[in-house]
Design a protein around this motif. Structure first.
Motif, PDB file in Angstrom:
ATOM      1  N   PRO A  17       0.828  -1.221   0.000  1.00  0.00           N
ATOM      2  CA  PRO A  17       0.000   0.000   0.000  1.00  0.00           C
ATOM      3  C   PRO A  17       0.855   1.261   0.000  1.00  0.00           C
ATOM      4  CG  PRO A  17       0.060  -0.969   2.181  1.00  0.00           C
ATOM      5  CD  PRO A  17       0.790  -1.925   1.277  1.00  0.00           C
ATOM      6  N   ARG A  18       0.287   2.305  -0.583  1.00  0.00           N
ATOM      7  CA  ARG A  18       0.921   3.623  -0.559  1.00  0.00           C
ATOM      8  C   ARG A  18       0.144   4.508   0.393  1.00  0.00           C
ATOM      9  NH1 ARG A  18       2.464   5.634  -6.626  1.00  0.00           N
ATOM     10  NH2 ARG A  18       3.749   3.847  -7.117  1.00  0.00           N
ATOM     11  N   ASP A  19       0.856   5.326   1.128  1.00  0.00           N
ATOM     12  CA  ASP A  19       0.223   6.278   2.026  1.00  0.00           C
ATOM     13  C   ASP A  19       0.439   7.670   1.439  1.00  0.00           C
ATOM     14  OD1 ASP A  19      -0.874   7.714   4.065  1.00  0.00           O
ATOM     15  OD2 ASP A  19       0.348   6.834   5.653  1.00  0.00           O
ATOM     16  N   GLU A  20      -0.588   8.213   0.843  1.00  0.00           N
ATOM     17  CA  GLU A  20      -0.485   9.507   0.163  1.00  0.00           C
ATOM     18  C   GLU A  20      -0.229  10.660   1.138  1.00  0.00           C
ATOM     19  OE1 GLU A  20      -0.265   9.872  -3.070  1.00  0.00           O
ATOM     20  OE2 GLU A  20      -0.549   7.725  -3.364  1.00  0.00           O
ATOM     21  N   THR A  21      -0.495  10.439   2.421  1.00  0.00           N
ATOM     22  CA  THR A  21      -0.279  11.509   3.386  1.00  0.00           C
ATOM     23  C   THR A  21       1.193  11.667   3.740  1.00  0.00           C
ATOM     24  OG1 THR A  21      -0.625  10.031   5.276  1.00  0.00           O
ATOM     25  CG2 THR A  21      -2.561  11.178   4.399  1.00  0.00           C
TER      26      THR A  21
END
Length: 129
Positions: A17-21
């Protein structure tokens, strides 16, 4: 054989997963960059240490599959400080840093607005001997 390793790493990158924050600090983004630099020639890349490559893949796959979270379940979803998960995410997201910068700029604006002397009127200090 390196083609198989390359495909496994690509599949892991898709699942991670990528965490855009967390722009610039995200583990998923870092992993993708490392895979791209490690497999510069794609499936044709010659791997100098295949055992180490396989070991890294297995370790990352266990982390991504939450093996350790399932093996060692937590009683509560808090840290030692007692801060909840959502509050930790907010603090780590970078939005708090942005708010601090906005407050500083607001503070500077107010100081400039209500200051009795403008910066040009303040005499410079003479160098001490």
């Amino acid at each position: 054989m390196s083609a198989t390793r390359y495909r496994r790493f690509l599949k892991l990158c898709e699942e991670w997963p990528r965490d855009e924050t967390k722009k610039g600090r995200d583990l998923g983004t870092f992993l993708r960059q490392r895979v791209a630099s490690g497999f510069r020639e794609g499936e044709n890349t010659q791997i100098s240490d295949p055992e180490k490559c396989d070991q890294m893949y297995e370790s990352l796959a266990r982390i991504n599959g939450n093996v350790y979270r399932q093996r060692f379940p937590r009683v509560r979803d808090t840290s030692f400080t007692g801060v909840a998960v959502d509050e930790c995410r907010l603090l780590l997201s970078g939005s708090m840093q942005q708010m601090d910068e906005e407050k500083k700029s607001l503070w500077k604006t107010l100081m400039e607005r209500f200051s009795s002397k403008s910066p040009e009127d303040v005499p410079e200090k003479a160098p001490e001997k």
